[in-house]
Design a protein around this motif. Structure first.
Motif, short mmCIF file in Angstrom:
data_model
loop_
_atom_site.label_atom_id
_atom_site.label_comp_id
_atom_site.label_asym_id
_atom_site.label_seq_id
_atom_site.Cartn_x
_atom_site.Cartn_y
_atom_site.Cartn_z
N SER A 217 0.98 -13.18 -0.52
CA SER A 217 1.79 -14.30 -1.00
C SER A 217 3.03 -13.74 -1.69
O SER A 217 3.32 -14.05 -2.83
CB SER A 217 0.95 -15.14 -1.95
OG SER A 217 1.55 -16.38 -2.17
N LYS A 218 3.74 -12.91 -0.94
CA LYS A 218 4.89 -12.22 -1.52
C LYS A 218 6.16 -13.07 -1.36
O LYS A 218 6.36 -13.70 -0.34
CB LYS A 218 5.10 -10.88 -0.81
CG LYS A 218 3.97 -9.91 -1.02
CD LYS A 218 4.34 -8.52 -0.52
CE LYS A 218 3.18 -7.57 -0.71
NZ LYS A 218 2.10 -7.81 0.29
N LYS A 219 7.01 -13.00 -2.37
CA LYS A 219 8.31 -13.65 -2.24
C LYS A 219 9.10 -12.91 -1.17
O LYS A 219 9.05 -11.68 -1.08
CB LYS A 219 9.06 -13.62 -3.56
CG LYS A 219 8.52 -14.62 -4.58
CD LYS A 219 9.36 -14.65 -5.85
CE LYS A 219 9.07 -13.43 -6.71
NZ LYS A 219 9.64 -13.54 -8.07
N LEU A 220 9.83 -13.65 -0.36
CA LEU A 220 10.62 -13.02 0.71
C LEU A 220 11.59 -12.01 0.11
O LEU A 220 11.80 -10.92 0.67
CB LEU A 220 11.37 -14.10 1.50
CG LEU A 220 12.16 -13.59 2.71
CD1 LEU A 220 11.25 -12.92 3.73
CD2 LEU A 220 12.93 -14.72 3.38
N LEU B 41 9.84 -8.81 -0.56
CA LEU B 41 9.54 -8.12 0.70
C LEU B 41 10.80 -7.40 1.22
O LEU B 41 10.73 -6.27 1.70
CB LEU B 41 9.04 -9.15 1.71
CG LEU B 41 8.01 -8.70 2.74
CD1 LEU B 41 6.85 -7.95 2.11
CD2 LEU B 41 7.48 -9.90 3.51
N LYS B 42 11.94 -8.07 1.09
CA LYS B 42 13.20 -7.46 1.54
C LYS B 42 13.53 -6.22 0.70
O LYS B 42 13.98 -5.20 1.22
CB LYS B 42 14.35 -8.48 1.46
CG LYS B 42 14.21 -9.62 2.46
CD LYS B 42 14.72 -9.24 3.84
CE LYS B 42 14.45 -10.36 4.83
NZ LYS B 42 15.33 -10.38 5.97
N MET C 32 11.35 -4.38 -0.73
CA MET C 32 10.38 -3.37 -0.27
C MET C 32 10.88 -2.66 0.98
O MET C 32 10.82 -1.43 1.08
CB MET C 32 9.03 -4.05 0.01
CG MET C 32 7.91 -3.08 0.33
SD MET C 32 6.43 -3.95 0.94
CE MET C 32 5.85 -4.72 -0.55
N GLY C 33 11.40 -3.44 1.92
CA GLY C 33 11.94 -2.85 3.15
C GLY C 33 13.06 -1.86 2.84
O GLY C 33 13.09 -0.75 3.37
#
Lengths: 319, 319
Positions: free
Chosen positions: B197-200, B203-204, B206-207
């Motif tokens: 349930s990660k915030k987008l 996640l970005k 993280m990328g």
């Protein structure tokens, strides 16, 4: 003979000597773990056991001592009893009908779609992993479970429950895991080899893939993709994308995560995962694919952008 | 009164009426889960219970019904008995010495460094999570565990064992988890809220962070970084980097993973994680920081590149 299935399976394990244990094509952690556990326990019990698959196993599992003893299935192995694990139907085992005809076939599985193709079928769809079923068989029949056997059983349960997360994770899976820890399993040793041992190239591909994520319908649909160029840049192949679709699904509010892989130029493999209620197999069917409610897929020719557009259309009911 | 610590704690739970349950600053899943479990069980047992912390809780935990009942600690709450959970020392609780002086202080913890600051101390360093200790207290004293209480206990165990992966994961933790599932806990519900349930935006980030990874000494040291610009680009803050250092550590062959965060311009926060034998707290100490064998950190002024170079030097023994 008793009607108790555990006793019945035990009868063959105790009274025969030559066993062939077979998993399925592209074996996962459950197939590998449960077949190695059976192999180890039977070998230590003084039996001749061979463990074989129709395809090579991923190097992810090479940290386990006995992966070196997994053979490629030849359909000419010396065996009185063949035991298949984690295979829903006979085709999935790649066994030859002629080879098996004078042998006893025991089918141990937990897929609800199992076709009961064995002479004896121990099929329990509520089991979290085939490892749980092998544990019950060994335990019921007083066949000793060494720390190595326990490790293989644990691998099976760990991987098939997604580290005890999936809805299939039962109270019984936890209870068996507790027993296996008592028998000497080190959770961290197995977990870090499975979940914290990524190739740097794979991780770099993951980073690139994450950067392609777009969300649609207020985050309910999440699409991630991998192009031919990304494979080239990171020196990876489609084999390295295991689990990537789960990253797409992990976005907060997401109901369906999709991964589009350009595995060949202009040829896209689409994987769909849903969290709860959405049945992605229905959508996959409309594109000529298939699967289950929460995991399905299909393949199409076209560009990433074209397929993405079709996918957004197909999920417009999420609006 | 009995010398049995479970009975002793039970005496106070049963014979007093007003309870204050306190976690620690920046509460994690264990602090939140174990304090909510105690809060719920005591409330349902007919007691007045307040649960409070000195800092707000992360929105990651908002999916739990009772997070709305967690208050900010005022040090003026009506209470006869104060119970601290998951706090190794008194300072960590932010309780006021004057406020507590006419009250009974029960200290429930699993840190080996606990200072036994309570009137009663139930400290078990071998426990996988404080949730395991709360479970034992409730069970021993016949205080009912509802499905909600079970859910909070499960959250505590799930998060503090890293989804049953860390070496602290005991047989007992699995046994308790099995019981909690029987009481109605749905593993997938909790796991997907915590892990999927990660915030987008997170996640970005993280990328982007993954794309900075470099490895040194034949992959044994892995360094990942986040710059001020990356925070800006992805609309994130340092709060969004929870768990990122584990990604650095997850590279195959890695013994030490490092995350460098440029939290302020030219000011770098370094987190170190090791897999097994390397004691990263020793390295952190040489830079004026501290921590534990497998998790430590420090802060330094300088550029990312400068600190990276110093770090590679400091770990040259991995060569």
């Amino acid at each position: 003979m008793s009607e108790n299935i555990l006793e019945k399976v035990g009868y063959y394990l105790k009274n025969y000597n030559d066993f062939l244990i077979v998993g399925h094509k592209d074996p996962d952690g459950d197939a590998i773990g449960s077949s190695l556990a059976l192999y180890k326990a039977l070998s230590e019990f003084g039996k001749n056991a061979i463990v074989a698959n129709t395809s090579k196993i991923s190097d992810l599992y090479f940290f386990l001592d006995d992966t070196k003893n997994i053979k490629l299935l030849q359909n000419n192995e010396r065996a009185q009893v063949i035991i298949t694990v984690d295979s829903a139907d006979f085709e999935r085992t790649n066994l030859d009908k002629n080879y098996i005809k004078d042998k006893i076939l025991i089918n141990i599985d937990h897929h609800p779609t199992n076709t009961y193709f064995g002479n004896i079928n121990y099929v329990m769809s509520q089991a979290s992993a085939v490892g749980c079923l092998i544990y019950e068989i060994l335990k019921f029949n007083d066949i000793p479970i060494s720390s190595k056997t326990a490790e293989y059983l644990y691998l099976s349960i760990l991987t098939d429950t997604g580290s005890f997360r999936y809805s299939s994770t039962s109270s019984n899976a936890f209870r068996i895991a507790a027993e296996l820890i008592s028998l000497g399993v080190k959770p961290w040793k197995i977990a870090y080899n499975i979940y914290e041992s990524k190739k740097l190239t794979t991780l770099k591909l993951m980073g690139q893939a994450i950067n392609t994520i777009t969300t649609h319908y207020n985050n309910k649909l999440t699409i991630m993709y991998i192009t031919q160029n990304m494979y080239k840049d990171s020196n990876t192949t489609a084999d390295d994308t295991e689990g990537f679709v789960n990253i797409a699904r992990s976005v907060r509010g997401c109901e369906v995560g999709a991964l589009l892989r350009e595995d060949k130029p202009n040829y896209i493999k689409v994987s769909l995962r849903s969290k709860d209620e959405v049945d992605v197999s229905k959508i996959a069917l409309t594109f000529g694919g298939g699967g289950h409610k929460n995991a399905a897929g299909f393949e199409l020719t076209g560009s990433i952008e074209e397929i993405k557009e079709k996918l957004v259309q197909a999920f417009s009911f999420l609006k």
